[in-house]
Design a protein around this motif. Structure first.
Motif, PDB file in Angstrom:
ATOM      1  N   MET A   1       0.984  -1.294  -0.033  1.00 35.10           N
ATOM      2  CA  MET A   1      -0.092   0.036   0.081  1.00 35.10           C
ATOM      3  C   MET A   1       0.918   1.111  -0.092  1.00 35.10           C
ATOM      4  SD  MET A   1      -2.968   1.246   2.666  1.00 35.10           S
ATOM      5  CE  MET A   1      -3.985  -0.387   2.368  1.00 35.10           C
ATOM      6  N   GLU A   2       0.629   2.403  -0.972  1.00 29.28           N
ATOM      7  CA  GLU A   2       1.578   3.454  -0.998  1.00 29.28           C
ATOM      8  C   GLU A   2       0.401   4.684  -1.087  1.00 29.28           C
ATOM      9  OE1 GLU A   2       4.483   5.221  -4.330  1.00 29.28           O
ATOM     10  OE2 GLU A   2       3.628   3.181  -4.465  1.00 29.28           O
ATOM     11  N   LEU A   3       0.973   5.739  -0.277  1.00 33.27           N
ATOM     12  CA  LEU A   3       0.203   6.965  -0.357  1.00 33.27           C
ATOM     13  C   LEU A   3       0.762   7.842  -1.623  1.00 33.27           C
ATOM     14  CD1 LEU A   3      -2.130   8.670   0.802  1.00 33.27           C
ATOM     15  CD2 LEU A   3      -0.221   9.663   2.388  1.00 33.27           C
ATOM     16  N   ARG A   4      -0.026   8.342  -2.326  1.00 36.93           N
ATOM     17  CA  ARG A   4       0.275   9.163  -3.360  1.00 36.93           C
ATOM     18  C   ARG A   4      -0.766  10.462  -3.590  1.00 36.93           C
ATOM     19  NH1 ARG A   4       2.437   5.660  -8.638  1.00 36.93           N
ATOM     20  NH2 ARG A   4       4.237   4.341  -7.549  1.00 36.93           N
ATOM     21  N   PHE A   5       0.030  11.423  -4.309  1.00 37.45           N
ATOM     22  CA  PHE A   5      -0.970  12.489  -4.436  1.00 37.45           C
ATOM     23  C   PHE A   5      -1.350  12.711  -6.117  1.00 37.45           C
ATOM     24  CE2 PHE A   5       0.689  13.679  -0.498  1.00 37.45           C
ATOM     25  CZ  PHE A   5      -0.483  14.160   0.208  1.00 37.45           C
ATOM     26  N   VAL A   6      -2.443  12.588  -6.239  1.00 34.66           N
ATOM     27  CA  VAL A   6      -2.772  12.696  -7.965  1.00 34.66           C
ATOM     28  C   VAL A   6      -3.800  13.610  -8.231  1.00 34.66           C
ATOM     29  CG1 VAL A   6      -2.261  10.165  -8.137  1.00 34.66           C
ATOM     30  CG2 VAL A   6      -4.399  10.645  -7.580  1.00 34.66           C
ATOM     31  N   ASP A   7      -3.933  13.927  -9.549  1.00 27.72           N
ATOM     32  CA  ASP A   7      -5.191  15.042  -9.994  1.00 27.72           C
ATOM     33  C   ASP A   7      -6.511  13.922  -9.817  1.00 27.72           C
ATOM     34  OD1 ASP A   7      -7.138  16.526 -11.028  1.00 27.72           O
ATOM     35  OD2 ASP A   7      -5.699  16.934 -12.860  1.00 27.72           O
ATOM     36  N   ALA A  47      -5.941   1.630  -7.487  1.00 31.20           N
ATOM     37  CA  ALA A  47      -5.357   0.275  -8.011  1.00 31.20           C
ATOM     38  C   ALA A  47      -5.041   0.550  -9.328  1.00 31.20           C
ATOM     39  CB  ALA A  47      -6.164  -1.000  -7.952  1.00 31.20           C
ATOM     40  N   PRO A  48      -3.679   0.103  -9.805  1.00 28.35           N
ATOM     41  CA  PRO A  48      -3.175   0.252 -11.232  1.00 28.35           C
ATOM     42  C   PRO A  48      -4.232  -0.329 -12.153  1.00 28.35           C
ATOM     43  CG  PRO A  48      -1.329  -0.431  -9.756  1.00 28.35           C
ATOM     44  CD  PRO A  48      -2.702  -0.677  -8.927  1.00 28.35           C
ATOM     45  N   GLU A  49      -4.109   0.307 -13.299  1.00 30.03           N
ATOM     46  CA  GLU A  49      -5.018  -0.372 -14.353  1.00 30.03           C
ATOM     47  C   GLU A  49      -4.317  -1.603 -14.729  1.00 30.03           C
ATOM     48  OE1 GLU A  49      -6.997   2.642 -17.692  1.00 30.03           O
ATOM     49  OE2 GLU A  49      -4.846   3.377 -16.985  1.00 30.03           O
ATOM     50  N   SER A  50      -5.062  -2.636 -14.964  1.00 26.24           N
ATOM     51  CA  SER A  50      -4.882  -4.069 -15.312  1.00 26.24           C
ATOM     52  C   SER A  50      -4.438  -4.308 -16.946  1.00 26.24           C
ATOM     53  CB  SER A  50      -5.891  -5.079 -14.861  1.00 26.24           C
ATOM     54  OG  SER A  50      -6.989  -4.668 -15.354  1.00 26.24           O
ATOM     55  N   ASP A  51      -4.928  -3.399 -17.528  1.00 27.41           N
ATOM     56  CA  ASP A  51      -4.706  -3.491 -19.087  1.00 27.41           C
ATOM     57  C   ASP A  51      -3.484  -2.969 -19.815  1.00 27.41           C
ATOM     58  OD1 ASP A  51      -5.576  -1.085 -18.906  1.00 27.41           O
ATOM     59  OD2 ASP A  51      -7.252  -1.092 -20.252  1.00 27.41           O
ATOM     60  N   GLY A  52      -2.712  -2.916 -18.801  1.00 30.53           N
ATOM     61  CA  GLY A  52      -1.204  -2.015 -19.242  1.00 30.53           C
ATOM     62  C   GLY A  52      -1.268  -0.595 -19.287  1.00 30.53           C
ATOM     63  N   GLY A  53      -2.262   0.175 -18.762  1.00 34.37           N
ATOM     64  CA  GLY A  53      -2.125   1.645 -18.835  1.00 34.37           C
ATOM     65  C   GLY A  53      -1.435   2.254 -17.631  1.00 34.37           C
ATOM     66  N   ASN A  54      -1.270   3.427 -17.663  1.00 35.61           N
ATOM     67  CA  ASN A  54      -0.422   4.160 -16.578  1.00 35.61           C
ATOM     68  C   ASN A  54      -1.321   4.675 -15.400  1.00 35.61           C
ATOM     69  OD1 ASN A  54       1.996   3.290 -17.622  1.00 35.61           O
ATOM     70  ND2 ASN A  54       2.007   5.149 -19.084  1.00 35.61           N
ATOM     71  N   GLY A  55      -2.541   4.731 -15.696  1.00 32.56           N
ATOM     72  CA  GLY A  55      -3.578   5.477 -14.961  1.00 32.56           C
ATOM     73  C   GLY A  55      -4.018   4.497 -13.504  1.00 32.56           C
ATOM     74  N   TYR A  56      -5.026   4.944 -12.737  1.00 39.45           N
ATOM     75  CA  TYR A  56      -5.459   4.277 -11.881  1.00 39.45           C
ATOM     76  C   TYR A  56      -6.712   4.193 -11.645  1.00 39.45           C
ATOM     77  CZ  TYR A  56      -0.944   5.138  -9.759  1.00 39.45           C
ATOM     78  OH  TYR A  56       0.630   5.242  -9.612  1.00 39.45           O
TER      79      TYR A  56
END
Length: 562
Positions: A1-7, A47-56
């Motif tokens: 588990m990781e804390l990040r700041f995103v738009d 959670a990270p995208e499972s289809d290879g994308g860089n988004g969440y």
């Protein structure tokens, strides 16, 4: 588990999120005001995208992300977790349930989605802290026709009873009913009452069945479980009414007691007894009959009833069936026999009034008086008729003499009293004297438990609440519930209602005494004293010869119990 700041605008919606219906506008406005004032207190889970994308992809916190965008926040804190095997479906459901209550339709669908993803009902129950029975109930509601679920998701919800009926029906039946009752532009609201009425089917419960599994299989009865019923009772039922009643009838036919019969019920649900039959509410006799029937719930019930004894007619015929020849002229004519009868009666009455009689003999003569053919007594015994002659015959030998011991005399006296005295509310009622007799011998202690459904149903609300006053049972809003609690309370105890006690009211016994005391006083004034003997006659001299010689009043007397 990781804390990040995103738009927040870069986060993507989870297609497997639990909430699909619109959330409450007031709740959204409150959440927006909170974010503007203090920000997001609990970071959304992504959670990270499972289809290879860089988004969440958002796992939990869709409303927080949406309101953060509405508040104009440039970035928010999020918790990044690994993608779950079920796509985060369980995590999304649990997270959503912990915040604003999930729309019932979304909750039903979420449970079905978890099952489709491999979750068992037991695992779902443990994860959501819900009993497995509740999970099964939610799964049943998820099988409601999708068109109905869409209408319910708009806020047009049926009540719990209507929803229970709809969810228990098959999808085919739901489709047919929905065609007739679906909303229209002119009437966007659904009449759920009409829908539930159209889907209602008569249920016959396994707890009311007297037959076993063998007959259930023979009649093809398949039990279904009512998941909305309390978990601690047998809620299995079937809608195959014809098969259920057929199995009940076969069980009754194979368990009929001696003198038993299967009867129908009337429009009020009461058994139709044979003509002239009297229902027996007390202890049945050996000659009584038993009627078995099915009540409105399909439960086997039984009552006892009594048939009147047919009168026998004797026809004087010979052995070959021909009428007997006229009898020869007797030595004494009919008129002569009538004169003899008058003379005998006068002599008998004078002897009863003057002759010394022992107590045992006097009691035996009283029994014989009841056995006389001029005495007709309607009895409260099994067949309704008193046959005192059979008791009197025990006191007479073959020579026509009184012959008995004290024990036999007491047995005969008790038997006569049993045949004569009755408190039944019919033609055999002995009146107030039977109640006085019962109170004198302590018959109250022999009264059975009246804390039964059959007797308590005869009491008014006020009377039932009065019974509750002497017990820990509290009156319920419904009389039916109060009665059921009293039946449970007295299952191992004994209730004797005050109205059932033998002792009559003082005003009634006083009125009865006043009614008959005047007539009895006149009769006793003319009765001779039992102490009159031959010696007393000698002292009276010539006065005895007159018709007015017997003029002393008899002493009054009272009978006390032994």
């Amino acid at each position: 588990m990781e804390l990040r700041f995103v738009d927040p605008r870069a986060l993507k919606e989870n297609p497997d999120k639990a909430r699909h219906s619109k959330s409450n506008p007031q709740a959204d406005a409150l959440l927006l005001a909170t974010i503007k004032a203090v920000g997001i207190v609990q970071p959304p889970v992504v959670a990270p995208e499972s289809d290879g994308g860089n988004g969440y992809v958002i796992d939990a916190g869709h409303r927080r992300v949406k309101q953060a965008i509405g508040a104009g926040l440039e970035e928010i804190a999020v918790l990044v977790v690994d993608r779950a095997e079920d796509g985060g479906a369980m995590r999304s459901l649990a997270e959503t349930l912990a915040h604003e209550p999930l729309n019932p339709v979304d909750q039903w669908r979420a449970i079905e989605r978890l099952v489709a993803l491999g979750w068992t009902e037991e695992a779902i129950g443990v994860a959501l802290a819900q009993p497995v029975r509740q999970i099964k109930k939610l799964r049943l509601l998820a099988n409601v026709l999708p068109a109905m679920l869409d209408q319910m998701a708009k806020g047009d919800m049926p009540d719990e009873r209507q929803l229970r009926t709809i969810a228990s029906a098959s999808l085919e039946d739901q489709k047919e009913v929905w065609k007739k009752h679906k909303p229209s532009k002119a009437n966007p609201q659904v009449s759920w009452w009409s829908v539930a009425q159209a889907l209602t089917k008569t249920r016959m419960y396994a707890r009311d069945a007297s037959f076993g599994e063998d007959l259930a299989q023979a009649y093809g009865i398949l039990w279904q479980e009512d998941l909305f019923a309390p978990a601690d009772e047998d809620s299995r039922y079937t809608t195959d009414v014809e098969a259920y009643l057929g199995a009940q009838h076969e069980w009754m036919a194979s368990h009929l007691p001696k003198r038993g019969a299967i009867v129908e019920v009337n429009e009020y649900g009461q058994p139709k007894l044979p003509p002239k039959a009297d229902r027996v509410y007390g202890k049945p006799g050996k000659s009584d009959h038993t009627a078995m029937y099915l009540d409105r719930d399909g439960k086997v019930q039984s009552v006892c009833y009594r048939m009147p004894t047919p009168k026998k007619t004797d026809v004087a015929t010979s052995d070959d069936g021909a009428a007997e020849a006229p009898k020869a002229r007797p030595d004494v004519t009919r008129r002569g026999m009538e004169m003899i009868g008058d003379l005998r009666t006068d002599a008998l009455h004078e002897a009863l009034g003057r002759a010394p009689i022992e107590d045992n003999t006097l009691l035996a003569l009283l029994v014989l008086a009841f056995a006389g053919q001029n005495v007709s007594t309607t009895s409260g015994n099994a067949d309704g008729y008193a046959r005192i002659e059979r008791h009197g015959a025990r006191l007479i030998d073959k020579d026509g003499k009184l012959a008995f011991d004290r024990e036999t005399l007491q047995q005969v006296a008790r038997a006569v009293l049993i045949d004569v005295l009755s408190c039944r509310e019919n033609r055999s009622d002995s009146g107030i004297v039977a109640r006085v007799a019962g109170e004198a011998i302590g018959a109250d202690s022999f009264l059975p438990n009246m804390g039964t459904e059959e007797f308590l149903s005869c009491l008014s609300r006020t009377a039932l609440e009065a019974v509750c006053g002497s017990t820990p049972v509290l009156p319920r809003p419904r009389v039916k519930d109060t009665r059921a609690e009293l039946v449970k309370h007295f299952a191992d105890g004994r209730l004797v209602h005050s109205v059932a006690l033998f002792a009559p009211a003082p005003d009634k016994i006083a009125a009865w005494i006043d009614r008959f005391s005047a007539a009895d006083a006149d009769e006793f004034d003319d009765a001779p004293d039992e102490s009159d003997t031959g010696e007393e006659e000698d002292t009276l001299g010539e006065d005895v010869a007159g018709d007015d010689a017997i003029s002393e009043p008899a002493d009054s007397f009272a009978v006390a119990p032994e």
